[in-house]
Enzyme design. Structure first.
Site, mmCIF file in Angstrom:
data_model
loop_
_atom_site.group_PDB
_atom_site.id
_atom_site.type_symbol
_atom_site.label_atom_id
_atom_site.label_comp_id
_atom_site.label_asym_id
_atom_site.label_seq_id
_atom_site.Cartn_x
_atom_site.Cartn_y
_atom_site.Cartn_z
ATOM 1 N N VAL A 34 7.364 -21.077 29.400
ATOM 2 C CA VAL A 34 7.087 -19.940 30.057
ATOM 3 C C VAL A 34 7.850 -20.060 31.428
ATOM 4 O O VAL A 34 7.813 -20.902 32.288
ATOM 5 C CB VAL A 34 5.627 -19.644 30.326
ATOM 6 C CG1 VAL A 34 5.118 -19.181 29.063
ATOM 7 C CG2 VAL A 34 4.679 -20.570 30.751
ATOM 8 N N SER A 35 8.451 -19.005 32.043
ATOM 9 C CA SER A 35 9.050 -18.802 33.218
ATOM 10 C C SER A 35 8.342 -18.978 34.573
ATOM 11 O O SER A 35 8.521 -19.557 35.607
ATOM 12 C CB SER A 35 9.928 -17.771 33.288
ATOM 13 O OG SER A 35 10.812 -17.722 32.140
ATOM 14 N N THR A 36 7.062 -18.368 34.472
ATOM 15 C CA THR A 36 6.182 -18.523 35.692
ATOM 16 C C THR A 36 5.030 -19.194 35.439
ATOM 17 O O THR A 36 4.424 -19.178 34.310
ATOM 18 C CB THR A 36 6.114 -16.985 36.351
ATOM 19 O OG1 THR A 36 5.273 -16.283 35.249
ATOM 20 C CG2 THR A 36 7.221 -16.171 36.462
#
Length: 187
Positions: free
Chosen positions: A9-11
């Site tokens: 997941v990017s964040t």
């Protein structure tokens, strides 16, 4: 042969539960998850750990191609490196696997389309920002001037003898913002 899952997941705020559940449902013995790591970064701690632990005959499984790489070249290089070590690759959502020549061809095509989609999104975003700028709009928060209502109120409360923390509570702003507002009035 062991199936090893990789989720990303990017964040930090995002949740990898959907990916993890799908990977576990696909028979992955272990799922390595990177949190808050962009797919554009070549170094991803959990992916690096998975690659260290993977052995010939194992299979790296991802929920979706873009979880492994955001760039066609990087994705193909990564999968090529796996194949040279005798490690297979499988993407659940796209149904792509590298166990045969058709799967390898489909991987190349799918990653090219994924790259095209990302490039078009970036292009549309740049065009939208340019159009907004042409209309006189600029990004970011609106500026605050000494004439702003809250700045004026902060000055009145300070003149009445209230402390910055008290002013902040009355106006619903932080103490630091109160000091910034009072600094605007002093200029």
């Amino acid at each position: 042969m062991a199936s090893l899952g990789y989720a990303r997941v990017s964040t930090i705020e995002q949740n990898a539960d959907l990916q993890t559940a799908a990977l576990e449902g696909a028979g992955c013995l272990r799922v390595y998850t990177d949190h808050g790591v962009s797919g554009t970064q070549a170094r991803r701690p959990q992916l690096d750990k998975l690659l260290e632990n993977a052995r010939e005959g194992d299979e790296l499984v991802v929920w979706k191609l873009d979880r492994l790489g955001r760039n066609t070249r990087h994705l193909l290089d990564l999968v090529g490196g796996l194949e040279s070590r005798g490690i297979h690759f499988r993407s659940l959502t796209e149904g792509v696997t590298t166990t045969g020549p058709m799967g390898k061809a489909m991987l190349t095509i799918m990653s090219a389309f994924a790259q095209l989609e990302r490039d078009q999104l970036a292009e549309r975003t740049r065009a939208g920002l340019a159009a907004a700028a042409a209309r006189g709009r600029k990004g970011g928060r609106p500026g605050v001037t000494p004439e702003s209502e809250k700045v004026r109120q902060a000055g009145q409360y300070r003149a009445a003898g209230l402390t910055p923390p008290e002013i902040g509570k009355l106006l619903g702003i932080s103490r630091a913002t109160v000091y910034r507002y009072l600094g605007l009035l002093a200029e």
